[in-house]
Design an enzyme around this catalytic site. Structure first.
Site, PDB file in Angstrom:
ATOM      1  CG  ASP A  71      50.878  31.571  22.320  1.00 60.01           C
ATOM      2  OD1 ASP A  71      50.959  32.794  21.600  1.00 60.01           O
ATOM      3  OD2 ASP A  71      50.868  31.437  23.740  1.00 60.01           O
ATOM      4  CD  GLU A 124      47.346  32.906  25.770  1.00 55.85           C
ATOM      5  OE1 GLU A 124      48.434  32.363  26.110  1.00 55.85           O
ATOM      6  OE2 GLU A 124      47.269  34.407  25.677  1.00 55.85           O
ATOM      7  CD  GLU A 125      47.617  37.522  25.397  1.00 56.09           C
ATOM      8  OE1 GLU A 125      48.086  37.450  26.371  1.00 56.09           O
ATOM      9  OE2 GLU A 125      48.423  37.460  24.342  1.00 56.09           O
ATOM     10  CG  ASP A 136      57.611  25.029   0.975  1.00 51.02           C
ATOM     11  OD1 ASP A 136      57.445  25.368   2.355  1.00 51.02           O
ATOM     12  OD2 ASP A 136      58.255  25.473   0.117  1.00 51.02           O
ATOM     13  CB  ILE A 137      53.407  26.022   5.050  1.00 52.58           C
ATOM     14  CG1 ILE A 137      52.562  24.839   5.804  1.00 52.58           C
ATOM     15  CG2 ILE A 137      52.123  27.253   5.336  1.00 52.58           C
ATOM     16  CD1 ILE A 137      51.323  24.259   4.921  1.00 52.58           C
ATOM     17  CG  HIS A 146      51.363  41.462  26.142  1.00 57.88           C
ATOM     18  ND1 HIS A 146      50.994  40.624  27.380  1.00 57.88           N
ATOM     19  CD2 HIS A 146      51.089  40.254  25.115  1.00 57.88           C
ATOM     20  CE1 HIS A 146      50.749  39.423  27.413  1.00 57.88           C
ATOM     21  NE2 HIS A 146      50.604  39.102  26.121  1.00 57.88           N
ATOM     22  CG  ASP A 185      51.136  37.081  22.329  1.00 57.72           C
ATOM     23  OD1 ASP A 185      50.540  36.112  22.138  1.00 57.72           O
ATOM     24  OD2 ASP A 185      51.368  37.640  23.349  1.00 57.72           O
ATOM     25  CG  ASP A 215      57.581  25.200   5.594  1.00 54.48           C
ATOM     26  OD1 ASP A 215      56.428  25.050   5.033  1.00 54.48           O
ATOM     27  OD2 ASP A 215      58.531  25.407   4.990  1.00 54.48           O
ATOM     28  CG  ASP A 256      59.233  29.911   4.950  1.00 51.12           C
ATOM     29  OD1 ASP A 256      58.501  29.119   4.968  1.00 51.12           O
ATOM     30  OD2 ASP A 256      60.312  29.910   4.388  1.00 51.12           O
TER      31      ASP A 256
END
Length: 526
Positions: free
Chosen positions: A212, A183-184, A55-56, A312, A149, A331, A327
Site C-alpha cells: 500500500d 479500503e478507503e 527483475d520487474i 488523499h 495511494d 522488485d 522500482d
C-alpha cells in the site's frame, strides 16, 4: 491507505454479497522425502529446480499507472468505491490477468449504499491447502485518482502476477493475488473477503503480503514489523510474520537500501488477516507523515516534508510517484513472492525460520573449537567470483551475502580456498514447531579441481537431541565447477526441539583446491 481515525474494528453490518465460486486447479504437494528417510541418523536431501525472481520492469508498472490515471480522468477524476472509475479499474486488471492464464473471481459486496468489488486471481497449481496471498487496495478516495495511494501497490502486484505467468512458475504453495475495494472506507473489501471464508478456507491461507503506497515521492523504506523488534506500537504479527519481514529486509539489504520497521497499526488491508491469525507482511513508503532529519540522512529526500505531499488529494497523479522507490519495491515484491512461494525449490509450507545472510543472525564459526583448516574458513561475506579454468567461487545466489569458504577472491583461485582440513559453522538456535511436516531447504555448491579426492566434502547436519545428516557432497579427482543447486529434507524428526544447523567443509587431499557456499536457508511447516 485509509486515515487511521477512519478505521473500524467492529463487524460490518448489512453486507449483501455475491461470490462467484470458480474451481481452482489443484496439484499435490511438491514431492517430499519418504518419511523413513527422516530418521535423525540418516536424513537425505533432494535437489530441486531453481527459478530466480525476475527483475520487474518499472516501465511496465508505470504503464499500468498510466492506464489507471486515464480511467480516473474519464470518470470524474477518481476511482473511488461506488464510482464508475473503480469498476473500470477492476475490469482493466481482470482483463490483463485473464489473458495471462489466471482464474479470476469478482466478489461483490455492499457498503454505504453502493456496490463494491474485490478481484481475486488464482494461479493454477501449487498446494491449495497452503496459499500465499498477495494483495493491494485498488480504490482511491473521491478527491483524486489515487495513483500513489494505491495505484502503485496495485500496479506492482499486477506486474508481479504477470511475471508469474511469463515464467510459468510452478511453486509448491498456491499463489493468489487480490485487489481490494473500499479500503478507503475502512478496509471494507478485505474485511468482507476474510469474513466470507469458511474456517477451513481461512486456514488454507498461510501467508498474506500487503503493498500500500510503494512509490511515495519523498520515500521512506518501511517494512511491517512482524516480530515487533522495534519495540513500539501494536506488537508483533501472527507467528510467521517475522519470516516475511526477514525475507523483505534481506532483499533491501542485498541492494544496499536500509529499512525501518513500521507497525501493524490497522491502516491497511493486512488488518483482517492478522485479526484471524494469518501471518502478514509487506512494504510501505510513507503517507501524510513528515520525514525526519534522521530519515532524510538515511534515505535522502526532504526533511520536514511529507512522504507524500499529495496524500488523499487531487494531485495524486502519475506525477506523484518516485520511480526509484517504485522500482525497488516492485522488485522486492517479486523477490518475496518467489522466495516464500517455494518456487525455487523450498517445497510447500509456511516458513518458520529463514536466513538469506543479508544481515548477521548469529552463526558461529568453529563452534566446537576443533577445526583444522589453515585457510579458507567459513564466513558470512560478500564472495568474490574466482575461477581456474572452471568456476570455483560464485557471487551470492540472492542478495549480496552468503556463507562461503574464504570470501575474498585473492590473487589466484587457490588463494583463499579451504586448506589443511575441516572448517565448520553453526546456526543460532532454532525452535521448531511441535507439529506438521517440517522441511529444511537451502542452496549450496561444492567446487574443486581434479586434484581433489573423495576425502573432500561439504556436509550439512541438523543437531538437536540427536544429529541427522541432511546433505553430504563428496569430492572426486575431476573438475567440479561451482554451480548453485538446491536441496531439501524432511526434518520432522526434530519437531518441538531447539536445533542448530551445522555445516562442514573439508580439504583432506594434498594440495587440492576446494570451495563451498550455502545460501537461502529456509525451514517450513506444512
Amino acid at each position: 491507505m485509509l486515515h487511521l481515525r477512519r478505521r473500524r474494528r467492529t463487524a460490518i453490518a448489512s453486507l449483501a454479497a455475491t461470490l462467484l465460486v470458480l474451481p481452482i486447479a489443484a496439484s499435490a504437494h511438491a514431492a517430499q522425502l519418504d518419511a523413513s528417510a527422516a530418521r535423525s541418523d540418516a536424513l537425505v536431501a533432494r535437489p530441486a529446480a531453481v527459478l530466480a525472481a525476475p527483475d520487474i520492469s518499472v516501465a511496465a508498472v508505470k504503464a499500468h499507472l498510466t492506464q489507471l490515471q486515464s480511467i480516473a480522468t474519464a470518470n470524474g477524476g477518481n476511482r473511488a468505491h461506488g464510482r464508475p472509475g473503480y469498476l473500470a479499474s477492476v475490469n482493466y486488471v481482470k482483463g490483463r490477468l485473464d489473458a495471462a492464464g489466471f482464474t479470476t473471481v469478482v466478489q461483490s459486496f455492499t457498503y454505504g449504499g453502493a456496490t463494491g468489488y474485490n478481484l481475486i486471481a488464482d494461479w493454477p497449481g501449487g498446494d491449495v491447502n497452503d496459499v500465499l496471498m498477495t494483495g493491494a487496495h485498488l480504490d482511491s478516495v473521491t478527491a483524486g485518482p489515487g495513483i500513489n495511494d494505491n495505484g502503485t501497490g496495485s500496479a506492482a502486484i499486477l506486474e508481479t502476477a504477470l511475471a508469474v505467468a511469463a515464467q510459468d512458475l510452478t511453486p509448491g504453495r498456491h499463489l493468489r493475488f487480490a485487489w481490494w475495494g473500499a479500503e478507503e472506507q475502512g478496509l471494507r473489501g478485505s474485511t468482507h473477503y476474510v469474513n466470507s471464508l469458511t474456517a477451513a478456507a481461512r486456514a488454507q491461507i498461510t501467508g498474506y503480503l500487503n503493498f500500500d503506497m510503494v512509490g511515495s515521492p519523498n520515500p521512506g523504506y518501511f517494512v511491517y514489523d512482524g516480530d515487533n523488534s522495534d519495540g513500539t506500537g501494536s506488537g508483533p504479527g501472527p507467528a510467521g510474520s517475522a519470516v516475511i519481514e526477514s525475507v523483505i529486509e534481506g532483499y533491501f539489504a542485498g541492494i544496499g537500501v536500509p529499512t525501518r520497521g513500521t507497525d501493524f497499526d490497522g491502516r491497511s488491508d493486512y488488518g483482517p488477516f492478522i485479526a484471524r491469525g494469518i501471518p502478514a507482511g509487506g512494504t510501505f513508503t510513507g503517507a501524510e507523515g513528515t520525514k525526519t532529519s534522521a530519515q532524510a540522512a538515511l534515505w535522502g529526500g526532504t526533511a520536514g516534508a511529507r512522504f507524500d505531499p499529495c496524500y488523499h488529494a487531487a494531485c495524486d497523479t502519475t506525477s506523484n510517484v518516485d520511480d526509484t522507490a517504485l522500482d525497488r519495491n516492485s522488485d522486492a515484491i517479486a523477490h518475496t513472492v518467489w522466495t516464500l512461494s517455494a518456487g525455487s525449490g523450498g517445497g510447500p509450507g509456511t516458513p518458520v525460520w529463514a536466513d538469506g545472510f543479508e544481515t548477521a543472525t548469529g552463526w558461529t564459526v568453529n563452534p566446537s573449537a576443533a577445526d583444522t583448516a589453515t585457510s579458507g574458513g567459513w564466513e558470512r561475506g560478500t564472495p568474490g567470483a574466482t575461477s581456474s579454468g572452471t568456476a570455483t567461487q560464485l557471487t551470492a545466489r540472492t542478495g549480496t551475502y552468503d556463507l562461503v569458504t574464504g570470501a575474498a577472491a585473492g590473487s589466484s583461485a587457490g588463494a583463499n580456498d579451504v586448506d589443511g582440513g575441516i572448517t565448520s559453522v553453526r546456526s543460532p538456535a532454532i525452535t521448531l514447531p511441535s507439529s506438521g511436516t517440517l522441511t529444511l531447504s537451502f542452496a549450496y555448491y561444492l567446487a574443486h579441481l581434479n586434484n581433489a579426492s573423495s576425502g573432500d566434502y561439504l556436509r550439512v547436519r541438523v543437531v538437536g537431541t540427536t544429529t541427522g545428516t541432511v546433505l553430504t557432497v563428496s569430492g572426486a579427482a575431476s573438475n567440479r565447477a561451482a554451480s548453485w543447486s538446491t536441496a531439501s529434507a524432511d526434518v520432522s524428526a526434530f519437531a518441538g526441539q531447539s536445533v542448530r544447523i551445522l555445516v562442514d567443509a573439508a580439504d583432506a587431499s594434498t594440495a587440492s583446491l576446494v570451495e563451498a557456499a550455502i545460501d537461502d536457508v529456509v525451514i517450513t511447516q506444512s
